[in-house]
Scaffold this motif. Structure first.
Motif, short mmCIF file in Angstrom:
data_model
loop_
_atom_site.label_atom_id
_atom_site.label_comp_id
_atom_site.label_asym_id
_atom_site.label_seq_id
_atom_site.Cartn_x
_atom_site.Cartn_y
_atom_site.Cartn_z
N VAL A 196 -4.42 6.67 -1.88
CA VAL A 196 -4.61 4.69 -1.07
C VAL A 196 -3.72 4.33 -2.69
CG1 VAL A 196 -3.59 3.04 0.53
CG2 VAL A 196 -4.34 5.52 1.38
N GLN A 230 -7.91 8.41 0.98
CA GLN A 230 -8.06 8.62 2.18
C GLN A 230 -8.92 8.96 2.98
OE1 GLN A 230 -4.38 9.78 3.27
NE2 GLN A 230 -3.07 7.40 3.00
N ASP A 231 -9.87 10.19 2.49
CA ASP A 231 -10.88 10.85 3.64
C ASP A 231 -12.36 10.94 2.02
OD1 ASP A 231 -9.83 12.64 2.04
OD2 ASP A 231 -8.41 13.43 3.83
N SER A 265 -11.35 13.70 -0.28
CA SER A 265 -10.64 12.78 -1.24
C SER A 265 -10.53 11.72 -2.20
CB SER A 265 -9.14 12.32 -0.91
OG SER A 265 -8.67 12.65 -0.08
N THR A 266 -12.09 11.19 -1.62
CA THR A 266 -12.66 10.38 -2.31
C THR A 266 -13.70 10.94 -4.03
OG1 THR A 266 -12.65 8.24 -1.05
CG2 THR A 266 -14.83 7.81 -2.24
N ASN A 274 -5.25 12.99 -0.40
CA ASN A 274 -5.29 11.76 -0.06
C ASN A 274 -5.10 10.86 -0.81
OD1 ASN A 274 -3.03 13.18 1.68
ND2 ASN A 274 -4.60 14.18 2.95
N ASN A 309 -3.24 1.14 -3.90
CA ASN A 309 -3.34 -0.72 -3.14
C ASN A 309 -2.48 -1.42 -4.75
OD1 ASN A 309 -4.43 -0.55 -0.66
ND2 ASN A 309 -6.01 0.48 -2.30
N ASN A 362 1.04 -1.20 -0.08
CA ASN A 362 -0.14 0.00 -0.08
C ASN A 362 1.06 1.30 -0.34
OD1 ASN A 362 -1.33 -2.10 2.33
ND2 ASN A 362 -3.24 -1.24 0.89
N ARG A 373 -0.34 11.75 -1.27
CA ARG A 373 -0.21 13.37 -2.27
C ARG A 373 -0.59 13.85 -3.70
NH1 ARG A 373 -3.07 16.30 1.11
NH2 ARG A 373 -3.01 18.61 0.91
N ARG A 415 0.26 4.99 0.27
CA ARG A 415 -0.05 6.27 0.77
C ARG A 415 0.67 7.50 -0.14
NH1 ARG A 415 0.27 8.06 6.22
NH2 ARG A 415 -0.23 9.85 5.64
N GLU A 458 -7.70 4.91 -4.03
CA GLU A 458 -8.53 4.66 -3.05
C GLU A 458 -8.49 6.08 -2.60
OE1 GLU A 458 -9.93 1.55 -0.80
OE2 GLU A 458 -8.11 1.43 0.75
#
Length: 105
Positions: free
Chosen positions: A73, A88-89, A92-93, A71, A75, A62, A66, A64, A86
């Motif tokens: 991720v 992180q919050d 961001s989504t 932010n 995978n 994974n 920016r 992470r 995806e």
């Protein structure tokens, strides 16, 4: 022990936008040793990217990162040959569609 010959993927098969993630498919199978190359391939169109953390597991990595003040991720799951991005919050989504457009220009 017999080792299988693995071709390092040279390009993406597809990058598809889903509501909660971006699904990444490569043209060729890959192994965990290829992940650094795959990261470079994915991040090239969206530079600059700030890698914040890399978590390495037995069959999963994974990353992470920016991008554009958001932010995400990245995978990788070796056994299932799965790769996805995806947020992180929630903010961001909500920017996954923008990230998808930037990566597929």
């Amino acid at each position: 022990m017999i080792m299988n010959s693995v071709t390092i993927p040279q390009s993406l098969e597809s990058l598809t936008y889903q509501v909660d993630y971006l699904n990444v498919t490569f043209k060729n199978d890959w192994c965990q040793e290829n992940i650094a190359t795959l990261i470079d391939l994915l991040f090239l169109p969206i530079m600059p990217v700030t890698m914040q953390e890399k978590i390495i597991g037995a069959d999963r990595e994974n990353i992470r990162f920016r991008w554009d003040n958001n932010n995400f991720v990245l995978n990788f799951d070796y056994y299932s040959q799965s790769c996805w991005i995806e947020g992180q919050d929630s903010p961001s989504t909500e920017q996954l569609a923008t990230l998808h457009l930037a990566m597929t220009k």
